[in-house]
Scaffold this motif. Structure first.
Motif, PDB file in Angstrom:
ATOM      1  N   GLU A  11      30.111  40.077  39.940  1.00 33.78           N
ATOM      2  CA  GLU A  11      30.636  39.084  41.255  1.00 33.78           C
ATOM      3  C   GLU A  11      29.667  38.175  41.689  1.00 33.78           C
ATOM      4  N   HIS A 103      35.479  41.666  35.845  1.00 33.09           N
ATOM      5  CA  HIS A 103      35.458  41.807  37.506  1.00 33.09           C
ATOM      6  C   HIS A 103      36.613  40.679  37.977  1.00 33.09           C
ATOM      7  N   ASP A 136      38.445  43.920  39.036  1.00 29.62           N
ATOM      8  CA  ASP A 136      38.093  44.210  40.585  1.00 29.62           C
ATOM      9  C   ASP A 136      39.068  44.021  41.278  1.00 29.62           C
ATOM     10  N   HIS A 138      38.716  42.091  43.907  1.00 30.97           N
ATOM     11  CA  HIS A 138      38.073  40.978  44.642  1.00 30.97           C
ATOM     12  C   HIS A 138      38.160  39.899  43.514  1.00 30.97           C
ATOM     13  N   HIS A 160      35.628  50.883  46.130  1.00 28.78           N
ATOM     14  CA  HIS A 160      36.449  51.034  44.757  1.00 28.78           C
ATOM     15  C   HIS A 160      35.991  52.302  44.124  1.00 28.78           C
TER      16      HIS A 160
HETATM   17 ZN   LIG Z   1      35.084  44.428  44.808  1.00 34.04          ZN
END
Ligand SMILES: [Zn+2]
Length: 493
Positions: A11, A103, A136, A138, A160
């Protein structure tokens, strides 16, 4: 049946000055080929869940690489290519399907859309076989990314704690497709809405908890296999940043557009509830000055490694240093120079140093300090929960120093924190301090729920919760919270 399995997660944060290289992946986990089966089969990560399902089906696994670099600034030039070539070199072009955990918010110095670039190269190798990708929540979802996968599934939980279950769901969809029981079809819609993760937990009373319920109820309808929300990370700035919903169907006729429209409308109407609840440290100190029961947890969330910041802010240290607080304070700061200095002089010695804000020098200055060296710590710790639950990681050779009433865990390198694993591994008991500074965007509200008081801080930094105070460069206007409208604003999909 031969199924390729891999993971490549990172990330990024475009507001952060720090850069990340391969070492960060090695510090978390980086397994290649058969090592994935040995090391992750009993783990808690996505690949662990996928392997359980795929092995039970009798499939032959083609293990690629499985790695998570945590969070941070851009990946240095060449890092993405190195990871890609390691992954792609293990790909068997004759596989029947591919399961991949990504991700979805990787940021690279030399590749503007890393996940898309990786998926394009995988598609070129394997052709039209089903590909299921878990992400993810995000993640930044784009139509291009979606077009390269048969199905995309996100974490349902923030924090998470469902990485394993997400792997199970992704692999199960892949098996449904391979068994001819579903023709996976994915559709998306995206709001021009950025939300601070600080107020987007799915277990707290936030709009995301309501979205969780709505998505789960849609999954009970005929033809709908998975519904995911992707509020994305606002700190990885993209021109088309926003909050996406993705619906995966079995290929039968389902009015997906109506469901997507409804999800978007409900979320848009809740947008004002994402306003972050943050405070100035001075106000927190005056509110808690007469509290006897500690600790008071204060989160310098803008410097959270989990948000991609460097973890080296000394902003709050400076504030405590000049405050009237006399009770014990605990802080963690990444500063390899000071850690090395303390280790050179030894336990019991006094050192003079300047600490912090050496990587992230945009949001604060290093702080001058004279401190006593209390102890050393090799840096190894085990995540007690979250997306790396059970993973052994390291913050590198570290030292514990104390300046007056302020104890500082000085680490060699940043690592995402789930709870107090790093303090605990360094021999520091957070319950023995009156103020404990954590660098955690949202999770502190839950993992420190036992603490009498918890506050998020309004401080400058790459992971600032108040999105209106960030210096936006490329995210195309209009977008909430910089712009507002009664009618929902959409990104083109
Ligand atoms: Zn996240």
């Amino acid at each position: 049946m031969k199924i390729a399995v891999g993971a490549m997660l990172y990330e990024g944060n475009t507001f952060a000055r720090g850069e990340t290289g391969l070492a960060a992946f090695q510090s978390n986990y980086l397994f290649e080929g058969a090592e994935i089966l040995e090391r992750l089969i009993d783990g808690d990560v996505e690949v662990s869940g996928a392997l359980k399902v795929l092995q039970a089906s009798g499939a032959t696994i083609v293990p690629l690489i499985a790695t998570h670099g945590g969070c941070g600034g851009k990946l240095v030039a060449g890092c993405f290519e190195e990871l890609c070539s390691r992954l792609l070199s293990r790909m068997d072009c004759d596989v029947d399907g591919v399961y991949l955990a990504l991700h979805g918010a990787m940021v690279c110095a030399d590749e503007p859309e890393p996940e898309v670039a990786l998926m394009q190269r995988i598609r070129e190798l394997v052709g039209s076989v089903p590909i299921v990708v878990t992400l993810d929540l995000h993640a930044h979802i784009t139509p291009k990314l979606l077009s390269l996968c048969d199905a995309i599934v996100g974490y349902q939980h923030y924090p998470h704690d469902d990485a394993f279950e997400t792997g199970v769901r992704g692999a199960s969809l892949l098996l449904q497709s391979l068994g001819g029981r579903a023709r996976l079809t994915s559709r998306m819609r995206k709001l021009s809405l950025l939300v601070p993760p600080t107020t987007a937990g799915t277990r707290l009373p936030t709009p995301m908890r309501e979205m969780y319920r709505q998505c789960r109820s849609l999954e009970g309808l005929p033809g709908i296999l998975a519904v995911s929300y992707f509020p994305s990370t606002p700190w990885a700035e993209r021109p088309d940043g926003g909050t996406a919903f993705v619906v995966v169907t079995d290929g039968t006729a389902v009015d997906v557009e109506t469901h997507l429209e409804k999800l978007c409308t409900v979320l848009w109407r809740s947008r004002s509830r994402f306003q972050p609840d943050v405070h100035l440290l001075e106000d927190v100190i005056s509110l808690t000055a007469h509290d006897i029961a500690g600790p008071v947890i204060v989160s310098e969330m803008s410097d959270a490694v989990g948000a991609g910041a460097a973890g080296d802010s000394a902003y709050i240290l400076e504030k405590f240093k000049h405050s009237a607080v006399q009770t014990p304070v605990l802080i963690q700061i990444v500063d390899p120079e000071v850690s090395a200095l303390a280790r050179r002089y030894g336990v019991g010695s006094r050192i003079s140093c300047v600490i912090g804000n050496k990587v992230e020098n945009r949001y604060g200055e290093p702080v001058e300090l004279t401190a006593e060296v209390l102890s050393f710590f090799d840096g190894a710790f085990t995540y007690s929960g979250g997306l790396m639950s059970g993973i052994r990681a390291t913050v590198g050779p570290s030292a514990v120093i104390r300046a007056r009433n302020i104890t500082i865990l000085v680490t060699d390198r940043p690592a995402y924190e789930y709870a107090d694993e790093q303090y605990a591994a360094a021999g520091l008991n957070v319950r023995e301090f009156q103020y404990v500074v954590v660098k955690n965007p949202m999770n502190f509200q839950q993992v420190y729920a036992w603490a009498p008081k918890r506050f998020g801080l309004d401080t400058p930094g790459a992971g600032r919760a108040d999105l209106t105070k960030l210096e936006w460069e490329s995210c195309q206007r209009p977008f909430y919270p910089l712009d507002d409208s009664e009618e929902a604003i959409y990104r083109s999909t």
